[in-house]
Enzyme design. Structure first.
Site, PDB file in Angstrom:
ATOM      1  CG  ASP A   1     -22.672   0.822 -16.721  1.00 27.42           C
ATOM      2  OD1 ASP A   1     -23.002   0.054 -17.336  1.00 27.42           O
ATOM      3  OD2 ASP A   1     -21.742   0.713 -15.888  1.00 27.42           O
TER       4      ASP A   1
ATOM      5  NE  ARG B   1     -20.208  -2.173  -5.458  1.00 21.51           N
ATOM      6  CZ  ARG B   1     -21.562  -2.146  -4.981  1.00 21.51           C
ATOM      7  NH1 ARG B   1     -21.682  -2.966  -3.737  1.00 21.51           N
ATOM      8  NH2 ARG B   1     -22.224  -1.264  -5.147  1.00 21.51           N
TER       9      ARG B   1
ATOM     10  CD  GLU C   1       9.485  -0.522   7.284  1.00 14.54           C
ATOM     11  OE1 GLU C   1       8.518  -0.513   7.942  1.00 14.54           O
ATOM     12  OE2 GLU C   1       9.349   0.548   6.356  1.00 14.54           O
TER      13      GLU C   1
ATOM     14  N   PRO D   1       2.089   0.880  -1.679  1.00 10.32           N
ATOM     15  CG  PRO D   1       2.877   1.563   0.321  1.00 10.32           C
ATOM     16  CD  PRO D   1       2.774   0.355  -0.778  1.00 10.32           C
TER      17      PRO D   1
HETATM   18  C1  9D3 Z   1       5.621   3.198   7.530  1.00  9.92           C
HETATM   19  C2  9D3 Z   1       6.159   2.250   6.605  1.00  9.92           C
HETATM   20  N1  9D3 Z   1       6.510   2.969   5.363  1.00  9.92           N
HETATM   21  C3  9D3 Z   1       7.777   3.921   5.389  1.00  9.92           C
HETATM   22  C4  9D3 Z   1       8.046   5.068   4.601  1.00  9.92           C
HETATM   23  C5  9D3 Z   1       6.693   2.139   4.115  1.00  9.92           C
HETATM   24  C6  9D3 Z   1       5.583   1.317   4.249  1.00  9.92           C
HETATM   25  C7  9D3 Z   1       5.725  -0.096   4.055  1.00  9.92           C
HETATM   26  C8  9D3 Z   1       4.701  -1.068   3.806  1.00  9.92           C
HETATM   27  C9  9D3 Z   1       4.094   1.719   3.969  1.00  9.92           C
HETATM   28  C10 9D3 Z   1       3.121   0.802   3.874  1.00  9.92           C
HETATM   29  C11 9D3 Z   1       3.296  -0.536   3.788  1.00  9.92           C
HETATM   30  C12 9D3 Z   1       2.142  -1.529   3.633  1.00  9.92           C
HETATM   31  N2  9D3 Z   1       1.294  -0.871   2.786  1.00  9.92           N
HETATM   32  C13 9D3 Z   1       0.791  -1.797   1.591  1.00  9.92           C
HETATM   33  O1  9D3 Z   1       1.215  -2.734   1.416  1.00  9.92           O
HETATM   34  C14 9D3 Z   1      -0.322  -1.059   0.709  1.00  9.92           C
HETATM   35  C15 9D3 Z   1      -0.970   0.084   0.617  1.00  9.92           C
HETATM   36  C16 9D3 Z   1      -0.784   1.329   1.608  1.00  9.92           C
HETATM   37  O2  9D3 Z   1      -0.020   1.461   2.727  1.00  9.92           O
HETATM   38  N3  9D3 Z   1      -1.635   2.349   1.336  1.00  9.92           N
HETATM   39  C17 9D3 Z   1      -2.236   2.466   0.272  1.00  9.92           C
HETATM   40  N4  9D3 Z   1      -2.211   1.335  -0.583  1.00  9.92           N
HETATM   41  C18 9D3 Z   1      -1.582   0.257  -0.344  1.00  9.92           C
HETATM   42  S1  9D3 Z   1      -1.561  -1.035  -1.290  1.00  9.92           S
HETATM   43  C19 9D3 Z   1      -0.559  -1.803  -0.328  1.00  9.92           C
END
Ligand code: 9D3
Length: 256
Positions: A169, A154, A116, A89
């Site tokens: 494209d 793709r 987490e 994220p």
């Molecule tokens: C609710 C947990 N969060 C606390 C602030 C932290 C958190 C930990 C692990 C939020 C998401 C995750 C797991 N998400 C991913 O590994 C992830 C992800 C995403 O959640 N949103 C957009 N792209 C991606 S890429 C990997």
């Protein structure tokens, strides 16, 4: 293209590999997909891959050693260099241009997190870049990796029909799609737009382009860079906007 995915859920990837566009690309040898499970690289008796966070707080953290061993095994499985990409994220948000750039690489090494989070020292040591698929919370990196694999597959030569890839494209780039219709000609009192039945291919192309421009203007105006449109596109968009305005006034008089 070769794609290695480091994940605690290799079955997730295996499911993807049997379906649709990606399934066919793999069957045809255009994509080679392999999962690497950190659990298989855990050295303790319980094969642990996570532990409690220093400093306290909820949830568990993925520890360095099993992840590091799995990443290195994946990297060494092919002599070609690979950037190590963490799905996260905190990563750079992916869009179609980013997918095009990734699609040009000979290989991808995608690392999926669970729990987490991941011990920061693993990221400092082994990760070259981080990618997010958007500003919402999902439970782990696997779904995000699947999105990357689908989008990139793709774009591999020969994965889609020639017709579709040529269109991709020029057209898919930056504009929303036009509406689609199939049989019957009238459904629920709603008729198919007349031009689509006319057989006038130039007029049909103009109508579709106009709809694509108009819908992009209505729904995703931030995608529309008017200054980069051709003169013909601007005229089509103006016509759409004029008709939209006329309809709005007509319905406004009955509703307001
Ligand atoms: C609710 C947990 N969060 C606390 C602030 C932290 C958190 C930990 C692990 C939020 C998401 C995750 C797991 N998400 C991913 O590994 C992830 C992800 C995403 O959640 N949103 C957009 N792209 C991606 S890429 C990997």
């Amino acid at each position: 293209m070769r794609v290695d995915v480091v994940t605690l859920f290799p079955e997730f990837l295996q499911a993807l590999a049997g379906l649709g566009v990606i399934g066919r690309a793999i069957a045809d040898g255009k994509i080679e997909l392999k999962a690497w499970n950190p659990r298989e690289y855990a050295s303790d008796r319980h094969r642990s891959v996570d532990d409690r966070p220093y400093g306290g707080g909820p949830g568990m953290v993925m520890t360095v050693e099993p992840l590091r061993s799995a990443i290195r095994a994946a990297r060494d499985a092919d002599p070609r260099p690979a950037r190590t990409s963490l799905m996260s994220p905190q990563g750079r948000r992916l869009d179609q241009q980013a997918m095009r750039d990734l699609a040009k690489r000979g290989r991808l090494l995608l690392v999926c997190g669970r729990y987490e989070g991941i011990d920061e020292r693993l990221i400092e040591l082994e990760v070259d870049e981080e990618f997010s698929i958007g500003d919402y919370v999902i439970s782990g990196g696997e779904l995000a990796a699947a999105v990357v694999i689908d989008a990139v597959a793709r774009l591999q030569p020969g994965v889609l029909g020639d017709e579709q890839s040529a269109e991709q494209d020029s057209f898919m780039d930056g504009l929303l799609d036009h509406p689609h219709y199939s049989r019957p000609e009238v459904e629920n009192g709603q008729a198919v737009p007349e031009v689509l039945l006319s057989g006038d291919h130039a007029a049909i192309e103009r109508w579709r382009r106009k709809q694509a421009l108009g819908r992009t203007w209505l729904r995703r105006p931030e995608l529309l860079q008017v200054e980069r449109l051709t003169e013909e596109d601007r005229i089509l968009l103006q016509a759409f906007q004029q008709e939209f305005e006329t309809e709005r006034e007509a319905s406004g008089e009955t509703r307001n």
